[in-house]
Scaffold this motif. Sequence first.
Motif, PDB file in Angstrom:
ATOM      1  N   GLN A   1       2.250   3.301  -0.165  1.00 35.58           N
ATOM      2  CA  GLN A   1       3.316   4.058   0.481  1.00 35.58           C
ATOM      3  C   GLN A   1       3.115   5.540   0.190  1.00 35.58           C
ATOM      4  OE1 GLN A   1       7.293   2.924  -0.562  1.00 35.58           O
ATOM      5  NE2 GLN A   1       8.171   4.031   1.143  1.00 35.58           N
ATOM      6  N   PRO A   2       2.652   6.285   1.174  1.00 36.44           N
ATOM      7  CA  PRO A   2       2.478   7.727   0.986  1.00 36.44           C
ATOM      8  C   PRO A   2       3.803   8.400   0.634  1.00 36.44           C
ATOM      9  CG  PRO A   2       1.429   6.995   3.018  1.00 36.44           C
ATOM     10  CD  PRO A   2       2.269   5.854   2.510  1.00 36.44           C
ATOM     11  N   THR A   3       3.745   9.462  -0.151  1.00 39.79           N
ATOM     12  CA  THR A   3       4.970  10.143  -0.572  1.00 39.79           C
ATOM     13  C   THR A   3       5.720  10.765   0.592  1.00 39.79           C
ATOM     14  OG1 THR A   3       3.708  12.144  -1.054  1.00 39.79           O
ATOM     15  CG2 THR A   3       4.142  10.652  -2.886  1.00 39.79           C
TER      16      THR A   3
ATOM     17  N   SER B   1       1.841   1.751   4.376  1.00 37.63           N
ATOM     18  CA  SER B   1       0.570   1.904   5.091  1.00 37.63           C
ATOM     19  C   SER B   1      -0.337   0.737   4.715  1.00 37.63           C
ATOM     20  CB  SER B   1      -0.112   3.215   4.701  1.00 37.63           C
ATOM     21  OG  SER B   1       0.645   4.308   5.138  1.00 37.63           O
ATOM     22  N   VAL B   2      -1.140   0.290   5.669  1.00 37.87           N
ATOM     23  CA  VAL B   2      -2.066  -0.822   5.454  1.00 37.87           C
ATOM     24  C   VAL B   2      -3.487  -0.294   5.597  1.00 37.87           C
ATOM     25  CG1 VAL B   2      -2.793  -3.104   6.261  1.00 37.87           C
ATOM     26  CG2 VAL B   2      -0.376  -2.461   6.373  1.00 37.87           C
ATOM     27  N   LEU B   3      -4.296  -0.512   4.579  1.00 42.56           N
ATOM     28  CA  LEU B   3      -5.687  -0.086   4.592  1.00 42.56           C
ATOM     29  C   LEU B   3      -6.554  -1.326   4.801  1.00 42.56           C
ATOM     30  CD1 LEU B   3      -7.306   2.396   2.144  1.00 42.56           C
ATOM     31  CD2 LEU B   3      -8.473   0.318   2.794  1.00 42.56           C
TER      32      LEU B   3
ATOM     33  N   TYR C   1      -1.518   1.608  -5.143  1.00 50.30           N
ATOM     34  CA  TYR C   1      -1.829   0.653  -4.086  1.00 50.30           C
ATOM     35  C   TYR C   1      -1.857  -0.756  -4.642  1.00 50.30           C
ATOM     36  CZ  TYR C   1      -6.613   0.831  -5.949  1.00 50.30           C
ATOM     37  OH  TYR C   1      -7.718   0.781  -6.773  1.00 50.30           O
ATOM     38  N   LYS C   2      -1.685  -1.717  -3.763  1.00 48.21           N
ATOM     39  CA  LYS C   2      -1.714  -3.137  -4.113  1.00 48.21           C
ATOM     40  C   LYS C   2      -2.675  -3.838  -3.175  1.00 48.21           C
ATOM     41  CE  LYS C   2      -0.249  -7.002  -6.007  1.00 48.21           C
ATOM     42  NZ  LYS C   2      -0.635  -7.333  -7.355  1.00 48.21           N
TER      43      LYS C   2
ATOM     44  N   ASP D   1       7.742  -2.991  -3.824  1.00 43.47           N
ATOM     45  CA  ASP D   1       8.048  -2.258  -5.053  1.00 43.47           C
ATOM     46  C   ASP D   1       6.759  -2.042  -5.842  1.00 43.47           C
ATOM     47  OD1 ASP D   1       9.055  -1.145  -7.340  1.00 43.47           O
ATOM     48  OD2 ASP D   1      10.239  -2.889  -7.925  1.00 43.47           O
ATOM     49  N   PHE D   2       6.244  -0.827  -5.792  1.00 40.45           N
ATOM     50  CA  PHE D   2       5.003  -0.483  -6.479  1.00 40.45           C
ATOM     51  C   PHE D   2       5.225  -0.047  -7.926  1.00 40.45           C
ATOM     52  CE2 PHE D   2       4.030   0.162  -1.991  1.00 40.45           C
ATOM     53  CZ  PHE D   2       2.793  -0.443  -1.876  1.00 40.45           C
TER      54      PHE D   2
END
Length: 72
Positions: free
Chosen positions: A7-9, A15-17, A41-42, A62-63
């Motif tokens: 999740q970009p600030t 976002s999905v990479l 990232y997860k 929740d990161f």
Amino acid sequence: MKLAIFQPTDSETISVLIPAPNCQLSLEEICRKDVPTGIKYKIIDSSELPDNRDFRNAWQFDFSNNFDGVGE
């Protein structure tokens, strides 16, 4: 297939990479390189994403204590 979420600030959405096929880098290397600096990232299996993409902007994760690395 394994992919990463973050999740970009500057965004309230996830976002999905998705790694390119036949990439010579590991997913962890791609994440460290392509996820913005300092962003957690997860790595997940693509089957963990909801099938219905109609509400993709509402996806949450929740990161705070559940992440695999941080973008460099």
